[in-house]
Design a protein around this motif. Structure first.
Motif, short mmCIF file in Angstrom:
data_model
loop_
_atom_site.label_atom_id
_atom_site.label_comp_id
_atom_site.label_asym_id
_atom_site.label_seq_id
_atom_site.Cartn_x
_atom_site.Cartn_y
_atom_site.Cartn_z
N ASP A 117 -31.07 -5.96 -19.53
CA ASP A 117 -30.05 -5.17 -18.83
C ASP A 117 -28.97 -6.11 -18.30
O ASP A 117 -29.17 -6.80 -17.30
CB ASP A 117 -30.68 -4.38 -17.67
N ALA A 120 -23.73 -3.87 -14.92
CA ALA A 120 -23.39 -4.27 -13.55
C ALA A 120 -24.50 -3.87 -12.58
O ALA A 120 -24.91 -4.67 -11.72
CB ALA A 120 -22.06 -3.65 -13.14
N ASP A 121 -24.98 -2.64 -12.69
CA ASP A 121 -26.05 -2.19 -11.79
C ASP A 121 -27.34 -2.97 -12.04
O ASP A 121 -28.07 -3.28 -11.10
CB ASP A 121 -26.31 -0.70 -11.97
N ARG A 124 -27.12 -6.41 -10.30
CA ARG A 124 -27.31 -6.30 -8.85
C ARG A 124 -28.76 -5.98 -8.51
O ARG A 124 -29.33 -6.57 -7.58
CB ARG A 124 -26.38 -5.23 -8.27
N ARG A 125 -29.36 -5.09 -9.27
CA ARG A 125 -30.77 -4.77 -9.03
C ARG A 125 -31.65 -5.99 -9.27
O ARG A 125 -32.59 -6.26 -8.50
CB ARG A 125 -31.20 -3.63 -9.95
N GLN A 157 -19.50 -6.56 -18.14
CA GLN A 157 -20.20 -5.93 -17.02
C GLN A 157 -20.98 -6.92 -16.16
O GLN A 157 -20.80 -6.97 -14.95
CB GLN A 157 -21.16 -4.86 -17.56
N ALA A 161 -20.01 -8.43 -12.31
CA ALA A 161 -20.95 -8.14 -11.22
C ALA A 161 -21.31 -9.41 -10.47
O ALA A 161 -21.41 -9.42 -9.23
CB ALA A 161 -22.20 -7.46 -11.77
#
Length: 330
Positions: A117, A120-121, A124-125, A157, A161
């Motif tokens: 993955d 962007a999310d 951060r995760r 992405q 991030a």
């Protein structure tokens, strides 16, 4: 111990010798918790203040063990890096009796699966989950981990991030870590990365990083951390059957390593010491990352780093046709 600040725009310091924590994540074979802790303690005692880990290493075991060993140390006294790009998803119903993770190189129960993955999310995760496993208040450096097959997502992405996390102060420096040079060079040219981690491509047997990556880093005031300086074994112990990049070394490379070994021994220097020192001769290289799974391995690496290597040794390697003037293999 040599200390350097990464790049020209960060305030993140690293030591010339750094601790790679894949081994204490049970790389290939189990490492007991006591042995893992002793390895980190030995690194600290040797003056090493830069420690590198990743969620990939032992399905989070490396992060948990490294964080536990570092939490009692003054937080401003060391630098910690981890990586993003693989999220760890629990396997429903998994427990300690589950199959092992040796297919991915780690002797741990396969209680989680890795999910690529570079969104962007996802980045951060990944950072948030690493902070939880580490039990620390911040991460100093985050690398995008092996984005080879995810270039578009990584550049459009994941990297933005990381920039936001750096701007927020969640991380101090950002970059990418890979076993190749082409995409790392692209990161240097197209982004504002502070540092790249290049594994196995700037060694006594493979100087492909000299072609573009290192000149680009030097020209742009960026730093390079070099891993894999022993090419997975051949430069640590050159002998028939030794491994080079995780496979049996080809005869031509074994012959070259043995010839190098004969030269370094004439100066009373083990080949593995020359392998460790060689990358640090380049001005763009900030640190050499050495993996260790025991206190003895850490102490050996620290002793090698302290050995003085005469200029005549490098001159003879060039004279023998084993290194050219710019360091590349002949």
């Amino acid at each position: 111990m040599r200390h350097t600040t990464l790049g020209t725009g960060s305030t993140v310091p690293v030591t010339g010798l750094s601790f790679g924590a894949a081994g204490i994540g049970n790389l290939y074979t189990p490492v007991g918790p006591g042995q893992a802790r002793e390895a980190v303690d030995a690194a600290w005692d040797a003056g090493i203040r830069y420690f590198d880990t990743a969620p990939h290493y032992g399905l989070g075991l490396s992060e948990r063990r490294l964080g536990a060993a570092l939490r009692e140390r003054p937080r401003n006294a060391y630098t910690l890096s981890t990586k993003a790009g693989r999220l760890l998803e629990p396997v429903p119903g998994a427990g300690t009796a589950e199959p092992d993770d040796l297919a991915h190189g780690f002797a741990v129960p396969a209680t989680h699966r890795r999910v690529w993955d570079f969104g962007a999310d996802g980045v951060r995760r990944s950072v948030e989950e690493s902070l939880t496993r580490l039990g620390l208040d911040r991460i100093d450096i985050v690398y995008l981990h092996d984005p080879d097959d995810h270039a578009e997502e990584a550049f459009t992405q994941a990297y933005p991030a990381l920039e936001r996390l750096r701007a927020e102060g969640t991380v101090g420096a950002i970059g990418a870590g890979m076993n190749q040079t082409a995409m790392l060079t692209r990161f240097l040219r197209e982004t504002d990365t502070d540092v790249v981690l290049c594994a196995g491509r700037f060694t006594l047997l493979d100087q492909s990083a000299l072609t573009e990556l290192l000149p680009e880093a030097a020209a742009r005031g960026r730093s390079v951390v070099v891993g894999g300086v022993f090419n997975s074994g051949l430069l640590a112990d050159p002998r028939p059957g030794a491994t080079y990049d995780y496979a049996t070394a080809p005869p031509a490379l074994l012959d070259r390593a043995l010839r190098m070994d004969a030269v370094t021994r004439r100066y009373g220097v083990p080949l593995r010491a020359a392998a460790l020192h060689y990358p640090l001769r380049h001005p763009a290289v900030a640190s050499v990352l050495v993996g260790a799974r025991s206190a003895a391995e850490v102490r050996d690496a620290a002793a090698l780093a302290d050995l003085p290597l005469p200029d005549d040794l490098w001159a003879e390697l060039r004279a023998e046709g084993l290194l050219t003037e710019n360091g590349a293999t002949a």
